[in-house]
Design an enzyme around this catalytic site. Structure first.
Site, PDB file in Angstrom:
ATOM      1  N   GLU A  84       1.203  -0.029  -4.160  1.00 44.11           N
ATOM      2  CA  GLU A  84       1.386   0.743  -3.152  1.00 44.11           C
ATOM      3  C   GLU A  84       2.448   1.743  -3.329  1.00 44.11           C
ATOM      4  OE1 GLU A  84       1.455   2.104   1.509  1.00 44.11           O
ATOM      5  OE2 GLU A  84       0.070   0.733   0.589  1.00 44.11           O
ATOM      6  N   ASP A  85       3.685   1.214  -3.895  1.00 50.02           N
ATOM      7  CA  ASP A  85       4.928   2.124  -3.750  1.00 50.02           C
ATOM      8  C   ASP A  85       5.775   1.593  -5.304  1.00 50.02           C
ATOM      9  OD1 ASP A  85       4.688   2.806  -1.387  1.00 50.02           O
ATOM     10  OD2 ASP A  85       5.553   1.019  -0.498  1.00 50.02           O
TER      11      ASP A  85
END
Length: 207
Positions: A84-85
């Site tokens: 996600e990051d």
């Protein structure tokens, strides 16, 4: 209220983990942690602390509150934000750490809105997905969430504190029914930060 913040670097975590887990599991987690630290690089959290501290906090929650000794679950806790990051992918996680770990990371990764998608609707669907999640997924997500909210008052934006409190109470506290070892943890947290609900109601009245 219990706060999990004793593990700030891997050497803080290693001996407590060795006291609880088989040697081969801890050795594997050391490799996973180094990979996660490389992926996250110099990222920091909203209050300015190194991102890896959040990963170790979530790991401590999973071990001490969640009670899990499962290698793949604990690996997913350390890797839960990679897809996600960071530039890392679920496929890379599978190649390096196996299918089960990758599946758990995928289950807790918030999807990017597609063309024409309403981001709020995408987030709502993502949060609702945990209502039917298996126990291992819940353990990863609740460990992550507790780390995120255990020091909610250090977030630099008071409005985000109130929104995050309300969302956690509405969306995540009910999920503890599927992971009862987390029930007292979130109950105490909710009471500790209950002023944020009062602040939100006061702001609404004064609007």
């Amino acid at each position: 209220m219990k706060v999990f913040d004793a593990w700030r670097v891997w050497t803080d975590a290693e001996q407590p983990l060795r006291d609880r887990l088989p040697t081969e599991v801890v050795d594997h987690l050391a490799l996973v942690y180094r990979a996660a630290a490389d992926w996250h690089g110099d990222q920091v959290r909203p209050a300015g602390e190194p991102y890896v501290e959040h990963l170790l906090q979530a790991l401590q929650v999973a071990v001490e509150a969640g009670g899990t000794t499962d290698r793949d679950v604990l690996s997913a806790v350390l890797l839960h934000d990679v897809a996600e990051d960071t530039s890392g992918t679920v496929g890379e996680i599978e190649d390096r750490f196996g299918r089960r770990t990758a599946e758990l990371v995928a289950a807790v990764t918030k999807p990017e809105p597609g063309p024409g998608d309403d981001p709020a609707e995408v987030r709502d669907a993502y949060l609702r997905s945990f209502e039917q999640a298996e126990p291992d997924v819940l353990l990863v997500k609740l460990s992550d969430r507790y780390s995120n909210v255990q020091a909610l008052d250090t977030h630099p934006r008071p409005d985000k504190q109130r929104r995050y409190y309300a969302e956690t109470v509405r969306r995540f506290v009910p999920l503890t029914a599927g992971a009862p070892q987390f029930v007292p943890l979130f109950e105490q947290w909710q009471q500790h930060f209950s002023r944020l609900a009062d602040d939100d109601q006061e702001e609404t009245r004064n609007a």
